[in-house]
Scaffold this motif. Structure first.
Motif, short mmCIF file in Angstrom:
data_model
loop_
_atom_site.label_atom_id
_atom_site.label_comp_id
_atom_site.label_asym_id
_atom_site.label_seq_id
_atom_site.Cartn_x
_atom_site.Cartn_y
_atom_site.Cartn_z
N ILE A 206 0.27 -37.06 34.13
CA ILE A 206 -0.73 -38.05 34.56
C ILE A 206 -0.52 -39.37 33.83
N TRP A 207 -0.22 -39.30 32.53
CA TRP A 207 -0.01 -40.53 31.76
C TRP A 207 1.25 -41.25 32.21
N HIS A 210 0.32 -42.91 35.43
CA HIS A 210 -0.59 -44.03 35.18
C HIS A 210 0.15 -45.28 34.70
N SER A 211 1.35 -45.10 34.14
CA SER A 211 2.09 -46.23 33.58
C SER A 211 2.83 -47.04 34.65
N LYS A 217 3.06 -45.33 42.02
CA LYS A 217 2.06 -44.26 41.93
C LYS A 217 1.98 -43.49 43.24
N ARG A 371 2.60 -50.03 30.73
CA ARG A 371 1.65 -49.89 31.84
C ARG A 371 1.15 -51.24 32.33
N ASN A 375 1.87 -52.92 36.01
CA ASN A 375 0.74 -53.20 36.88
C ASN A 375 0.69 -54.67 37.29
#
Length: 378
Positions: A206-207, A210-211, A217, A371, A375
């Motif tokens: 998950i981590w 998330h990055s 994603k 991350r 993003n």
């Protein structure tokens, strides 16, 4: 491709540990695991001090050694647990320094091809134990992957650290082979039926997810769904489901964790003031659990095990060292993953995972540091 020099670089010992451990256990038997791992930890620490890769207070070592001898005599037969606890504190202290972490990270990236071959060799030895040894055994009403070890938890935690290593390199290099290797490692963790390791590995995945930016994603969620479907079709999850149902049939889906908490509470209430502060030894924990639960088992929770064994002082040392180790970029993810192990089964008694904690931290820090950048690129 760089070759890691063990004589010059203590990080080589950390990276070689899984191979050394699985070979040693396969050739000599599982009963020598604890002795080998404790000796290995101190070899890492001595190399660190010798090469000045990190600072370990010599006074702390001297005082700690005297403390170990004294407490071993006082507590009777708790010496090996004291060594594990002491080595845990020293190793986390060594891993705490940024210079060591940066050197370790640099060596991984410069030796990634060598490391990939090393992990493949590790998996080959594991496969050998399955085919020619007792690598698969029955337990909890199902078949469980043990490898050459006496507990499937040892293998699961070792695989968990290697998973973090593989996904760290994947995060940097973005090479498909590392992602495939990560998927293989995750499947093997599931086959150990160690639910704490499975849940912790879920936090790792998950981590990592998330990055990445939003587009990636979506791609990974789609790919993950397909992979999960394939694994479910081949009934890879049947064993861990059977274990959970077996535990429920015995009255506790957690395999009696809540009963252990009650037992430890009663043991602590019976302790003297001195024992509450400084502990009454690991053997007393086993005796107490045998008295209240009918079986001599550890606390299956580091805080409970340390509270009885080493008292409030031990809990304070453990908590302070772990917080120092976790805090920083990616600290939340690292905390969530390790909290599952600490709370649900215990961490410091599984030296295989303790040695690999530096890899766990650099994975979460890398994901945490990239991350925001990724993003921004949506």
């Amino acid at each position: 491709m760089k070759t890691i020099d063990i004589k010059r670089d203590s990080s080589a010992l950390v990276l070689l540990y899984p191979i050394a451990n699985i070979l040693f256990s396969t050739l000599t038997g599982a009963e020598h695991y604890s002795t080998f791992t404790i000796m290995y930890v101190f070899a890492i620490l001595l190399t660190c001090i010798w090469r000045n890769h990190c600072r370990v207070d010599v006074n702390f070592i001297i005082i700690g050694s005297v403390f170990l001898i004294t407490m071993s005599v006082a507590y009777n037969k708790s010496g090996s647990i004291l060594l594990q606890f002491f080595s845990f504190l020293l190793l986390l202290d060594a891993y705490h320094y940024k210079d060591y972490e940066e050197t370790f990270k640099k060596n991984i990236l410069e030796s990634d091809k060598l490391i990939f071959r090393g992990i493949c060799f590790y998996l080959a030895v594991l496969f050998y134990t399955v085919v020619f040894k007792d690598g698969i055994q029955t337990g909890w009403g199902t078949v469980v992957l043990y490898g050459p070890y006496s507990l499937s938890h040892i293998l699961a935690y070792e695989l968990l650290a290697i998973l973090c290593l593989a996904l760290f390199v994947y995060k940097i290099k973005m090479e498909t082979k590392w992602l495939v290797l990560g998927a293989v490692l995750e499947v093997l963790i599931v086959l150990t039926c160690v639910r704490s390791a499975i849940l912790s590995s879920a936090f790792v995945l998950i981590w990592l997810l998330h990055s990445f930016n939003l587009k990636r994603k979506f791609e990974y969620i789609l790919l993950g769904g397909i992979v999960l479907g394939i694994l479910a079709y081949f009934r890879v999850f049947d064993q861990v489901i059977t274990k959970s149902l077996y535990a429920m049939g015995n009255g506790s889906i957690t395999n009696g964790r809540e009963w252990i908490v009650n037992s430890v509470s009663m043991i602590y209430e019976e302790s003297s003031v001195f024992e509450k502060v400084f502990g009454s030894g690991y053997e007393n924990l086993l005796r107490g659990n045998y008295r209240y639960l009918g079986t001599a088992i550890q606390g299956h929770n580091d805080l409970l095990t340390i509270l009885i064994s080493f008292g409030i002082v031990g809990v304070g040392l453990y908590t302070e060292e772990l917080i120092r180790f976790i805090k920083g970029k990616g600290g939340i993810g690292c905390f969530l993953m390790l909290a599952v192990l600490v709370y649900y089964n215990g961490l410091f008694l599984y030296t295989s995972m303790v040695i690999g904690l530096i890899v766990v931290r650099i994975f979460f820090r890398e994901c945490g540091s990239t991350r925001k950048k990724n993003n921004n690129g949506i």
